[in-house]
Design a protein around this motif. Structure first.
Motif, PDB file in Angstrom:
ATOM      1  N   MET A  27       0.827  -1.203   0.000  1.00 16.36           N
ATOM      2  CA  MET A  27       0.000   0.000   0.000  1.00 16.36           C
ATOM      3  C   MET A  27       0.868   1.262   0.000  1.00 16.36           C
ATOM      4  N   ILE A  28       1.931   1.249   0.818  1.00 17.00           N
ATOM      5  CA  ILE A  28       2.815   2.418   0.907  1.00 17.00           C
ATOM      6  C   ILE A  28       3.511   2.651  -0.438  1.00 17.00           C
ATOM      7  N   GLY A  39       2.541   6.031  -1.824  1.00 20.41           N
ATOM      8  CA  GLY A  39       3.568   6.962  -1.364  1.00 20.41           C
ATOM      9  C   GLY A  39       3.261   7.592  -0.019  1.00 20.41           C
ATOM     10  N   GLN A  40       2.367   7.003   0.738  1.00 23.36           N
ATOM     11  CA  GLN A  40       2.022   7.548   2.055  1.00 23.36           C
ATOM     12  C   GLN A  40       1.438   6.441   2.946  1.00 23.36           C
ATOM     13  N   MET A  41       1.149   6.790   4.200  1.00 23.05           N
ATOM     14  CA  MET A  41       0.746   5.766   5.169  1.00 23.05           C
ATOM     15  C   MET A  41      -0.655   5.941   5.753  1.00 23.05           C
ATOM     16  N   GLY A  42      -1.477   6.756   5.121  1.00 24.61           N
ATOM     17  CA  GLY A  42      -2.833   6.924   5.660  1.00 24.61           C
ATOM     18  C   GLY A  42      -3.817   5.987   4.961  1.00 24.61           C
ATOM     19  N   VAL A  43      -4.814   5.531   5.701  1.00 25.81           N
ATOM     20  CA  VAL A  43      -5.877   4.727   5.104  1.00 25.81           C
ATOM     21  C   VAL A  43      -7.172   5.553   5.060  1.00 25.81           C
ATOM     22  N   ASN A  88       0.735  11.894   7.308  1.00 26.53           N
ATOM     23  CA  ASN A  88       0.451  10.657   6.565  1.00 26.53           C
ATOM     24  C   ASN A  88       1.700   9.972   6.021  1.00 26.53           C
ATOM     25  N   LYS A  89       2.860  10.477   6.387  1.00 24.44           N
ATOM     26  CA  LYS A  89       4.097   9.793   6.001  1.00 24.44           C
ATOM     27  C   LYS A  89       4.822   9.372   7.273  1.00 24.44           C
ATOM     28  N   GLY A  90       4.011   8.929   8.212  1.00 30.43           N
ATOM     29  CA  GLY A  90       4.548   8.529   9.509  1.00 30.43           C
ATOM     30  C   GLY A  90       3.949   9.355  10.630  1.00 30.43           C
ATOM     31  N   ASP A 130      -4.793   4.839  12.204  1.00 37.35           N
ATOM     32  CA  ASP A 130      -3.541   4.503  11.534  1.00 37.35           C
ATOM     33  C   ASP A 130      -2.609   3.626  12.362  1.00 37.35           C
ATOM     34  N   LEU A 179      -0.912   0.361  11.145  1.00 43.35           N
ATOM     35  CA  LEU A 179       0.115   0.416  10.105  1.00 43.35           C
ATOM     36  C   LEU A 179       1.532   0.391  10.674  1.00 43.35           C
ATOM     37  N   ARG A 182      11.848  10.420   3.124  1.00 47.40           N
ATOM     38  CA  ARG A 182      10.492  10.508   2.574  1.00 47.40           C
ATOM     39  C   ARG A 182       9.456  10.216   3.642  1.00 47.40           C
ATOM     40  N   PHE A 183       9.806   9.272   4.516  1.00 51.28           N
ATOM     41  CA  PHE A 183       8.937   8.917   5.632  1.00 51.28           C
ATOM     42  C   PHE A 183       9.671   9.250   6.932  1.00 51.28           C
TER      43      PHE A 183
END
Lengths: 77, 312
Positions: free
Chosen positions: A44-45, A49-53, B127-129, B137, B140, B209-210
């Motif tokens: 998914m990341i 390119g990001q970590m939000g759902v 949203n990048k950590g 979240d 994740l 990036r993160f």
């Protein structure tokens, strides 16, 4: 029909709303619960390119968040 | 001629939605402008104190709210935050991110949002950590090291939840002691994978990036901790920037009287954006109902022909 994958967590309200939206419109989708499928978090990341759902993958088109306008546009609703 | 709504409701949390339902039943010509539906209710975990539901999740309750308002066919425009409002004569101009509207009365029910840290890198790494929603979240970050910023109940709640998912959990607070309920503090202190850093201000979030880590200033020393996740839990701020000409208290909440009237006539406010002390879903809903009924009353009085007091 276009292939729809949604990456979600069970506790995220926008994931639930996105899934309900798709169900109400009669659209089939594959639900990937990333809290149960750790290896798919990376997938998914990488895609978004990001970590939000939630993240929606509609045949390669990536939508981050519950963006109704874009979902409707891509699915031609 | 440009349309003039009788009522514009700003926000669609419990206050805004209930106001909408009441306005619809009074057959008011009404528009709802909002960022999302459900507001903070949607993000709440379990709700056990909303009358009629012994147990319901916040997300479920929010979707019940949505069904309820949609039943009345009220126009709800989502993803459309209101930026400002201005009263000109008897008309209130409401400017949103997409357009401009006119109304005779307005209910501000825009609620609260997470307070931002003000640290360098906060926007870039959102949203990048970096996230403001541990419940959403958290999963994740399985097997990673994370930091929760804050020392209150919501911070400790997030930290304790995360201990089951993450490898190592840091709690970072600028205060010299935790301010959460004693039971939670005790739990945190005896949990093995929690490290508590007191008196530390988060200065910077960094990574390529993160998120890869955060820089802290603890008294006179600087500290760097390597984490892949940052959860900001330092409280809430009212979404009241849109109401520039209206009286607010020292924390930015809109001041209302017992009838939900603000300092500007024709503008009412309800729910968490106001200075009503108790922030509860059911109270916000009740205040929303009050505001709609007051707005209806205000408009009816305005429409009545003026009484000629000299005749008798």
């Amino acid at each position: 029909m276009k292939k729809v994958v949604i990456y979600s967590t069970p506790t995220c309200p926008f994931c639930q709303r996105a899934k309900k939206f798709l169900k109400d419109k009669g659209i089939e989708f594959q639900d990937v619960d990333v809290s149960e499928n750790e290896e798919r978090i990376e997938e998914m990341i990488k895609k978004s390119g990001q970590m939000g759902v939630p993240v929606l993958d509609i045949e390669g088109e990536i939508i981050v968040g519950f963006d109704v306008e874009r979902i409707e546009k891509i699915l031609g609703l | 001629m440009e349309k003039i709504y009788e009522l514009i409701i700003i926000g669609a949390g419990p206050a805004g939605i209930t106001a909408g339902i009441y306005a619809a039943r009074k057959k008011m010509d009404c528009l709802v402008l909002t960022v999302d539906i459900g507001g903070q209710t949607a993000w709440s975990g379990d709700v056990e104190n909303y009358t009629g539901y012994q147990f319901i999740t916040g997300a479920e309750l929010a979707s019940k709210f949505e069904e309820h308002i949609k039943k009345y066919g009220i126009e709800v425009r989502e993803n459309e935050p209101v930026l400002s409002l201005k009263k000109e004569g008897e008309i209130i101009r409401v400017k949103s991110s997409k357009s401009e509207y006119k109304a005779e009365a307005v209910i501000i029910a825009s609620g609260k949002k997470s307070r931002e840290l003000g640290a360098q890198g906060e926007k870039e790494f959102k949203n990048k950590g970096l996230t403001y929603c541990a419940t959403c979240d958290g999963p994740l970050f399985s097997g990673r090291d994370v930091a929760v910023i804050g020392g209150g109940n919501s911070a400790l709640d997030a930290a304790l939840q995360l201990t089951r998912i993450a490898k190592k959990v840091y709690i970072v607070t600028k205060d010299l002691s935790l301010t959460a309920d004693p039971v939670m503090c005790e739990n945190a202190e005896k949990t093995e994978n929690i490290t508590i850093l007191k008196g530390c201000v988060t200065k910077e979030i960094f990574g390529p990036r993160f998120v890869e880590g955060i820089k802290l200033v603890c008294g006179k020393t600087e500290k760097v901790i390597n984490v892949q996740g940052v959860f900001v839990e330092i409280g809430l701020v009212p979404n009241s920037d849109l109401a520039n000409d209206i009286d607010k208290n020292n924390v930015g909440e809109i001041v209302i009287n017992y009838q939900t009237e603000t300092s500007l006539s024709g503008v009412f406010a309800a729910g968490d954006v106001t200075d009503v002390a108790e922030k509860q879903i059911i109270i916000a809903a009740g205040e929303g109902a009050k505001a709609a009924l007051r707005a209806f009353n205000y408009l009816s009085r305005k429409k009545m022909p003026p009484k000629n007091e000299k005749t008798s």
